[in-house]
Motif scaffolding. Structure first.
Motif, PDB file in Angstrom:
ATOM      1  N   SER A  71       3.670   0.859  -1.138  1.00 55.43           N
ATOM      2  CA  SER A  71       3.367   1.683  -2.310  1.00 55.43           C
ATOM      3  C   SER A  71       3.899   1.023  -3.582  1.00 55.43           C
ATOM      4  N   LYS A  72       5.057   0.390  -3.463  1.00 54.35           N
ATOM      5  CA  LYS A  72       5.615  -0.329  -4.607  1.00 54.35           C
ATOM      6  C   LYS A  72       4.677  -1.471  -5.034  1.00 54.35           C
ATOM      7  N   LEU A  73       4.124  -2.164  -4.030  1.00 55.97           N
ATOM      8  CA  LEU A  73       3.238  -3.296  -4.333  1.00 55.97           C
ATOM      9  C   LEU A  73       1.876  -2.830  -4.825  1.00 55.97           C
ATOM     10  N   ILE A  74       1.431  -1.664  -4.350  1.00 58.88           N
ATOM     11  CA  ILE A  74       0.169  -1.112  -4.857  1.00 58.88           C
ATOM     12  C   ILE A  74       0.326  -0.798  -6.345  1.00 58.88           C
ATOM     13  N   LEU A  75       1.501  -0.308  -6.703  1.00 64.33           N
ATOM     14  CA  LEU A  75       1.762  -0.063  -8.133  1.00 64.33           C
ATOM     15  C   LEU A  75       1.745  -1.379  -8.912  1.00 64.33           C
ATOM     16  N   ASP A  76       2.281  -2.440  -8.304  1.00 63.00           N
ATOM     17  CA  ASP A  76       2.240  -3.756  -8.956  1.00 63.00           C
ATOM     18  C   ASP A  76       0.796  -4.241  -9.133  1.00 63.00           C
ATOM     19  N   VAL A  77      -0.054  -4.002  -8.112  1.00 63.07           N
ATOM     20  CA  VAL A  77      -1.475  -4.365  -8.216  1.00 63.07           C
ATOM     21  C   VAL A  77      -2.108  -3.582  -9.359  1.00 63.07           C
ATOM     22  N   LEU A  78      -1.845  -2.278  -9.405  1.00 68.10           N
ATOM     23  CA  LEU A  78      -2.414  -1.441 -10.467  1.00 68.10           C
ATOM     24  C   LEU A  78      -1.935  -1.892 -11.845  1.00 68.10           C
ATOM     25  N   SER A  79      -0.662  -2.275 -11.937  1.00 70.39           N
ATOM     26  CA  SER A  79      -0.129  -2.740 -13.210  1.00 70.39           C
ATOM     27  C   SER A  79      -0.840  -4.010 -13.656  1.00 70.39           C
ATOM     28  N   ASP A  83      -4.294  -4.270 -17.662  1.00 69.27           N
ATOM     29  CA  ASP A  83      -4.615  -4.976 -18.896  1.00 69.27           C
ATOM     30  C   ASP A  83      -6.054  -5.485 -18.953  1.00 69.27           C
ATOM     31  N   ILE A  84      -6.827  -5.218 -17.898  1.00 72.02           N
ATOM     32  CA  ILE A  84      -8.191  -5.742 -17.857  1.00 72.02           C
ATOM     33  C   ILE A  84      -9.150  -4.725 -18.475  1.00 72.02           C
ATOM     34  N   LYS A  85      -9.947  -5.209 -19.427  1.00 76.00           N
ATOM     35  CA  LYS A  85     -10.909  -4.307 -20.098  1.00 76.00           C
ATOM     36  C   LYS A  85     -12.010  -3.866 -19.133  1.00 76.00           C
ATOM     37  N   GLY A  86     -12.477  -2.627 -19.280  1.00 82.01           N
ATOM     38  CA  GLY A  86     -13.560  -2.124 -18.446  1.00 82.01           C
ATOM     39  C   GLY A  86     -13.136  -1.833 -17.020  1.00 82.01           C
ATOM     40  N   MET A  87     -11.844  -1.626 -16.819  1.00 82.30           N
ATOM     41  CA  MET A  87     -11.325  -1.392 -15.463  1.00 82.30           C
ATOM     42  C   MET A  87     -11.410   0.081 -15.089  1.00 82.30           C
ATOM     43  N   LYS A  88     -11.836   0.324 -13.861  1.00 77.57           N
ATOM     44  CA  LYS A  88     -11.805   1.684 -13.319  1.00 77.57           C
ATOM     45  C   LYS A  88     -11.344   1.596 -11.866  1.00 77.57           C
ATOM     46  N   VAL A  89     -10.501   2.525 -11.451  1.00 78.78           N
ATOM     47  CA  VAL A  89     -10.069   2.564 -10.055  1.00 78.78           C
ATOM     48  C   VAL A  89     -10.801   3.690  -9.350  1.00 78.78           C
ATOM     49  N   VAL A  90     -11.347   3.392  -8.177  1.00 81.78           N
ATOM     50  CA  VAL A  90     -11.942   4.441  -7.349  1.00 81.78           C
ATOM     51  C   VAL A  90     -11.022   4.628  -6.150  1.00 81.78           C
ATOM     52  N   TRP A  91     -10.448   5.805  -6.051  1.00 80.09           N
ATOM     53  CA  TRP A  91      -9.458   6.091  -5.011  1.00 80.09           C
ATOM     54  C   TRP A  91     -10.109   6.959  -3.937  1.00 80.09           C
ATOM     55  N   TYR A  92     -10.314   6.369  -2.766  1.00 77.25           N
ATOM     56  CA  TYR A  92     -10.947   7.094  -1.668  1.00 77.25           C
ATOM     57  C   TYR A  92      -9.896   7.747  -0.763  1.00 77.25           C
ATOM     58  N   GLU A 101      -4.654  11.904  -1.181  1.00 73.04           N
ATOM     59  CA  GLU A 101      -5.188  12.353  -2.469  1.00 73.04           C
ATOM     60  C   GLU A 101      -4.041  12.445  -3.487  1.00 73.04           C
ATOM     61  N   GLU A 102      -2.932  13.053  -3.050  1.00 64.70           N
ATOM     62  CA  GLU A 102      -1.783  13.215  -3.943  1.00 64.70           C
ATOM     63  C   GLU A 102      -1.202  11.853  -4.337  1.00 64.70           C
ATOM     64  N   ALA A 103      -1.169  10.930  -3.375  1.00 61.74           N
ATOM     65  CA  ALA A 103      -0.651   9.592  -3.669  1.00 61.74           C
ATOM     66  C   ALA A 103      -1.476   8.943  -4.769  1.00 61.74           C
TER      67      ALA A 103
END
Lengths: 120, 184
Positions: A71-79, A83-92, A101-103
């Protein structure tokens, strides 16, 4: 850009990062012994991608399970994605998996990226 | 040879479905998880409960792996590095239990951390989790310091723990995490 393609195992997720075809996905289980080592190439790939990113990027997380070290590394990936323009995360998440879902909601509160939630 | 039957009877009376005692590595963790998962699948347990049990098992097992490797136990010591992992199941709940040696000098801090966790409600634990994940670097042992917080959150129950003195330097740390099978 080179495609990053890691086949999933019983304790590591499947990762496919393919700029040309617009596929960015982390899926499966993530409970590696050394999560920092495992996610290192992923974060390096994203950092390289950020300088030549597509106009829009949909980054999918389709995780069945992840441990706290991941989870710590997933946060690092998200971080790194932040900074990337046009970024969207789809969380399944599985439609009966409230914890997943809560995570996702918690991650969305920790970074400045739009999140879309989908069940599978 | 009475102990064979005695051990078997203890396992039955305590409703233990899995016991492992020995050295813990990522490989043993994977084998134990696979065995426990097969057991949960074949019993037809509800998927939400199954996920919570799996979740708590992973964190409990990886805690042992991390902390058993850091201990340079002196040669000839009577204290063994080996740890124990068990799961019990009855009508009302699953219990994930672990026991492993920890240096006495760490007992006070660990007790404080666990009491602090147990004093928090759902929201308090969530804040704690977010605070740790934002501000902590992964330690060399690969831990994010989130394992106990996560076990408390996923189980929704207080973490039960106790220490038993092994020798002048080590205590045996026992942890029990309850996962209720009935939804409130």
């Amino acid at each position: 850009m080179e495609i990053l393609n890691l086949k999933g195992t019983e304790d590591t997720p499947t990762i496919l990062l393919d700029k040309k075809n617009g596929i960015f996905e982390i899926s499966g289980r993530s409970l590696p012994e050394d999560s920092a080592e495992f996610y290192k190439p992923v974060i390096e790939w994203i950092n390289a991608y950020s300088s030549e990113a597509n106009p829009t990027t949909e980054f999918a997380f389709k995780l069945e399970y992840f441990n706290t070290a991941s989870s710590k590394l997933i946060l690092d990936v998200l971080s790194a994605l932040e900074d990337i323009k046009g970024m969207k995360v789809v969380w399944y998440f599985h439609d009966d998996d409230e914890d997943m879902e809560e995570a996702g909601q918690e991650f969305s509160e920790l970074v400045e990226i739009p999140f879309e939630f989908k069940t599978y | 040879m009475n102990y064979i039957y005695d051990l078997h009877r203890t396992m039955m009376s305590q409703k233990l479905i899995l016991v492992y005692d020995g050295d813990f590595t990522q490989e043993t963790t994977k084998s134990i998880l696979a065995m426990a998962e097969r057991n949960l699948d074949s019993s037809g347990e509800e998927s939400g409960i199954k996920r919570k049990v799996f979740n708590v098992m992973v964190e409990a097992l990886q805690n042992i792996v991390k902390h058993s490797s850091e201990q340079g136990l002196t040669a000839g010591s009577l204290v063994s590095k080996s740890a124990i992992f068990m799961i019990s199941k009855d009508d009302k709940k699953y219990c994930v239990m672990t026991g492993n040696p920890i240096p006495k000098v760490h007992v006070e801090k660990l007790t404080g951390n666990l009491n602090d966790l147990n004093s928090k409600d759902k929201e308090g634990l969530k804040e704690m989790y977010k605070d740790i994940i934002k501000n902590t670097q992964i330690s060399e042992k690969g831990g994010a310091g989130l394992g106990f917080v996560d076990m408390a959150r996923k189980s929704g129950e207080k973490l039960e723990f106790a220490f038993h003195s092994m020798d002048a330097e080590y205590d045996f740390f026992c942890l029990k995490v309850n996962i209720l099978r009935e939804k409130e």
